[in-house]
Enzyme design. Structure first.
Site, short mmCIF file in Angstrom:
data_model
loop_
_atom_site.label_atom_id
_atom_site.label_comp_id
_atom_site.label_asym_id
_atom_site.label_seq_id
_atom_site.Cartn_x
_atom_site.Cartn_y
_atom_site.Cartn_z
N SER A 478 0.81 -1.21 0.00
CA SER A 478 0.00 0.00 0.00
C SER A 478 0.85 1.27 0.00
CB SER A 478 -0.96 -0.04 1.20
OG SER A 478 -1.94 0.94 1.09
N ASP A 489 10.48 5.96 -9.67
CA ASP A 489 10.11 6.70 -10.88
C ASP A 489 10.90 8.00 -11.02
OD1 ASP A 489 8.32 4.72 -11.50
OD2 ASP A 489 6.57 5.77 -10.72
N LYS A 503 -0.64 -4.26 -3.14
CA LYS A 503 -1.93 -3.74 -2.66
C LYS A 503 -2.06 -2.29 -3.15
CE LYS A 503 -4.90 -1.96 0.52
NZ LYS A 503 -5.17 -0.55 0.80
#
Length: 713
Positions: A478, A489, A503
């Site tokens: 999560s 990124d 998740k």
């Protein structure tokens, strides 16, 4: 989890008057099918109301946009039975056949708040449970022969349901034999083993007798909501409080961890800085036998369920509680000591972000690396809303740790350890990312209407701009995946470890009391009051309806890829001691799939692509020569082999030989590693030294960071 996305949708939900709720107070109650031979547990009106509202919420606001129908009913029945009896140790084949009449009716029942069928199933389970516990208590006294060549099948999940009581009796007989053999092999006497096991099963019987309709309702709702998706969850009032305290990393009480031992509430730990600690009158091992509020009368809590006892001891800060204490080491018949404490807000520091510094030498160069361990993305929303300037949160804690590492410890690099961090607050994941990037988008969120919101870090500047790494494993989920994905990124740091959990869904916490028209709650309170339960208003504890964490949206990384199902793949991959095919979102049958959307407008900090390939090469070269790596792989292989085992020998000689073989193998591994580190070997039975608690994964992550710093030069 108080996620800011879906807040407008949440407002719309809370403005809806659920007129159907009126039916909960006026519908004719369905007759409960009773199970003979057991004290039947039955549902109440509050649970009927909550069940109906949850159906409405799921059908109208769950991200899956799913209708509760016969197909869902069938899945819920199977999951509920499996949750109650996963090892097929209690129900008989005849029971399962009997339950088939409910296969396609649960959807209709839940829609009108009729819970009689699942409560009937639980009462059958309770009857069987008591039967097998009583049978076990009788079997414990039977003289055992441990020279026979028998086996006990402990994993019965893939076996058919037992067709008769006699067949299941045989399994329980062997289970008791195995437990007695296990104790015997450990070196204790037969008489002591019988006493130990008798007490164990008496406690099981006692705990079963304390089961109430809240327990049953929680199991039913778990089976229902998890059939829809793995992360839509209902919490009954006591579980809701525990969940919110976990998120806040704080609670209001006396500052002691409690456990039940032989029906008595015992203090297992005193939390530093709390009222119990400051009083110097309480110690670990003391037993609490009575509780009184301020000047009120004492209640004897021996034999109570632990959550009921804790509810009496906890309370708002500034209020007083009196405890009757039997000090550790004294008989329960001793005269209790009465202690008065004033409750305070307790901060669970050991469950908050913490730091340590390690020095590593690579190619003749020494580096100091700070390791920040973050167990969860927590925030005390209640304190923040109240304007407390010192409210608890992950980002605030980590910022202070970074300041210390940077200015006092003078570290060269930082590693954020998110292993086994299951997530938490989305806001904290965004804010924490902001400590490492200047400004920009962190995560994208798509709601059930396909609206996409880009959540950004809007605070200029960074807390740390030096070399940075993130350590993850299969249990990092999560918010951990949002943070790790954003760092990857942006090219802000190196991600190390294993594939994360996957998740990638967003839950909003909804207080069920806020959904119900106050007049309905008042009518319900009056109905409960007629049954002899004192109710003053809808705000009283016995009128709380709990909360639901409802899946209402989906996470996407700034590069457009969802973290759902696939998780985050590390740049430097380590072997996983956690079996990837057993744990993770992609192992959940009701999980949402992976997909992607348009990437957001973000500017990477750096392109680490070329460096990553060099880091992977250096890491692999080290692993090819690493004894720790080889032994870790051997351990993983052994664990996988044991996962396939479903039975164990009941022959003392064979079992002992198997145990000795495993113990000898482990001792060889331990001493091989100790020798490689210049430590003396240990003998069988020696207590494992602190030096053996070596974290190979952490150590290798520090070496990767040293490689990174040298390559950057």
């Amino acid at each position: 989890m108080d996620f800011k996305i879906a807040k407008e949708m949440l407002k719309r939900i809370l403005l809806v008057t659920f007129t159907a709720a009126v039916l909960a107070c006026h519908a004719a109650p369905q007759p409960q099918q009773m199970v003979p031979g057991v004290s039947n547990i039955v549902p109440d009106e509050k649970q009927a109301l909550v069940c109906k509202e949850i159906v409405g919420l799921i059908e109208n606001y769950n991200y899956k946009k799913i209708q509760i129908n016969d197909s869902i009913s069938s899945l819920v029945l199977d999951k509920y039975i499996k949750d109650l009896d996963p090892s097929k140790s209690y129900f008989l084949a005849s029971d399962i056949k009997d339950f088939e009449k409910f296969r396609y009716t649960l959807d209709d029942d839940f829609r009108i708040g009729n819970l009689n069928a699942p409560f009937y199933i639980f009462n059958v389970y309770l009857k069987r449970y008591n039967e097998w516990v009583n049978y076990s208590l009788a079997q414990i006294k039977v003289k055992q022969n441990f020279d026979q060549d028998e086996t006990f099948v402990y994993d019965r999940e893939k076996m058919p349901w037992s067709s008769s009581t006699a067949a299941l009796n045989d399994s329980w007989k062997k289970k008791i034999k195995f437990e007695l053999l296990n104790l015997k092999v450990a070196g204790t006497s037969e008489a002591k083993n019988v006493e130990t096991l008798t007490k164990r099963y008496q406690v099981l019987k006692s705990q079963a007798a304390k089961a109430n309709n809240q327990d049953v309702f929680q199991i039913i709702m778990d089976a229902f909501t998890e059939t829809i998706d793995p992360h839509t969850n209902y919490f009954n009032p006591s579980n809701a409080q525990a969940f919110n305290e976990e998120m806040a990393r704080s609670f209001e009480g006396i500052g002691a961890k409690l456990q039940v031992e032989n029906e008595v509430l015992k203090i297992s730990e005193i939390i530093p800085g709390g009222p119990a600690f400051k009083s110097k009158k309480l110690n670990a091992g003391d037993r609490i036998v009575g509780v009184a509020q301020a000047t009120g009368d004492f209640e004897d809590i021996i034999g109570w369920r632990i959550e009921n006892s804790i509810a009496k001891i906890k309370g708002p800060k500034g209020t007083k509680v009196r405890l009757k204490i039997i000090p550790a080491g004294k008989e329960l018949s001793s005269k209790p000591v009465i202690i008065e404490l004033t409750r305070e807000k307790i901060i669970m520091e050991e469950q908050s972000a913490q730091k340590k510094v390690k020095t590593i030498t690579s190619n003749g160069q020494q580096y100091k690396i700070g390791i920040i361990t973050v167990p969860a993305f927590y925030a005390d929303f209640k304190a923040a809303k109240a304007g407390d300037p010192n409210y608890k949160s992950t980002t605030r804690d980590v910022r202070l740790l970074i300041d210390t590492l940077k200015n006092k410890d003078k570290v060269d690099a930082i590693v954020m350890d998110l292993r086994s961090n299951g997530g938490g607050s989305l806001v904290e994941a965004i804010d924490l990312t902001g400590l490492f990037i200047d400004k920009g988008p962190v995560v994208q969120v798509k709601d059930l209407k396909n609206n996409i919101e880009v959540d950004e870090d809007t605070n200029p500047g960074v807390a740390w701009n030096g070399p940075f790494g993130v350590l993850v494993n299969r249990l990092s989920a999560s918010a951990s995946e949002i943070f790790a994905g954003a760092i990857q990124d942006y090219g802000r740091g190196i991600i190390m470890g294993t594939q994360t959990y996957g998740k990638g869904t967003v839950q909003s916490s909804i207080d069920m009391n806020q959904l119900v028209n106050p007049s309905i709650l008042q009518r319900l309170a009056a109905l409960v009051n007629k049954k002899g339960v004192a109710v003053k208003s809808g705000k009283e504890d016995n009128m709380q309806l709990g909360q639901i964490n409802l899946t209402m949206a989906k996470f996407y990384r700034v590069n457009g890829s969802s973290t759902q199902h696939k998780g985050v793949m590390p740049d430097i991959e380590f072997p996983s001691a956690i079996l990837l095919d057993k744990i993770g979102e992609d192992t959940e049958p009701s999980a949402l799939p992976w997909d992607e959307i348009q990437k957001s407008n973000y500017v990477p900090v750096a392109d680490l692509g070329p460096l990553k390939q060099q880091l992977i090469g250096l890491h692999k070269e080290r692993m090819s020569k690493s004894l720790d790596y080889k032994i870790l792989q051997d351990d993983i292989a052994d664990f996988k082999n044991r996962e396939n085992e479903v039975s164990v020998s009941l022959n003392e000689t064979k079992l002992k030989a198997e145990r000795d073989s495993i113990e000898a193998k482990n001792l060889v591994r331990t001493n091989t590693l100790r020798t490689s580190r210049g430590l003396p070997p240990v003998k069988k039975g020696d207590k494992i030294a602190k030096e053996d608690n070596f974290d190979f994964v952490e150590d290798e992550s520090l070496k990767v960071m040293a490689d990174l710093m040298q390559l950057k030069k």
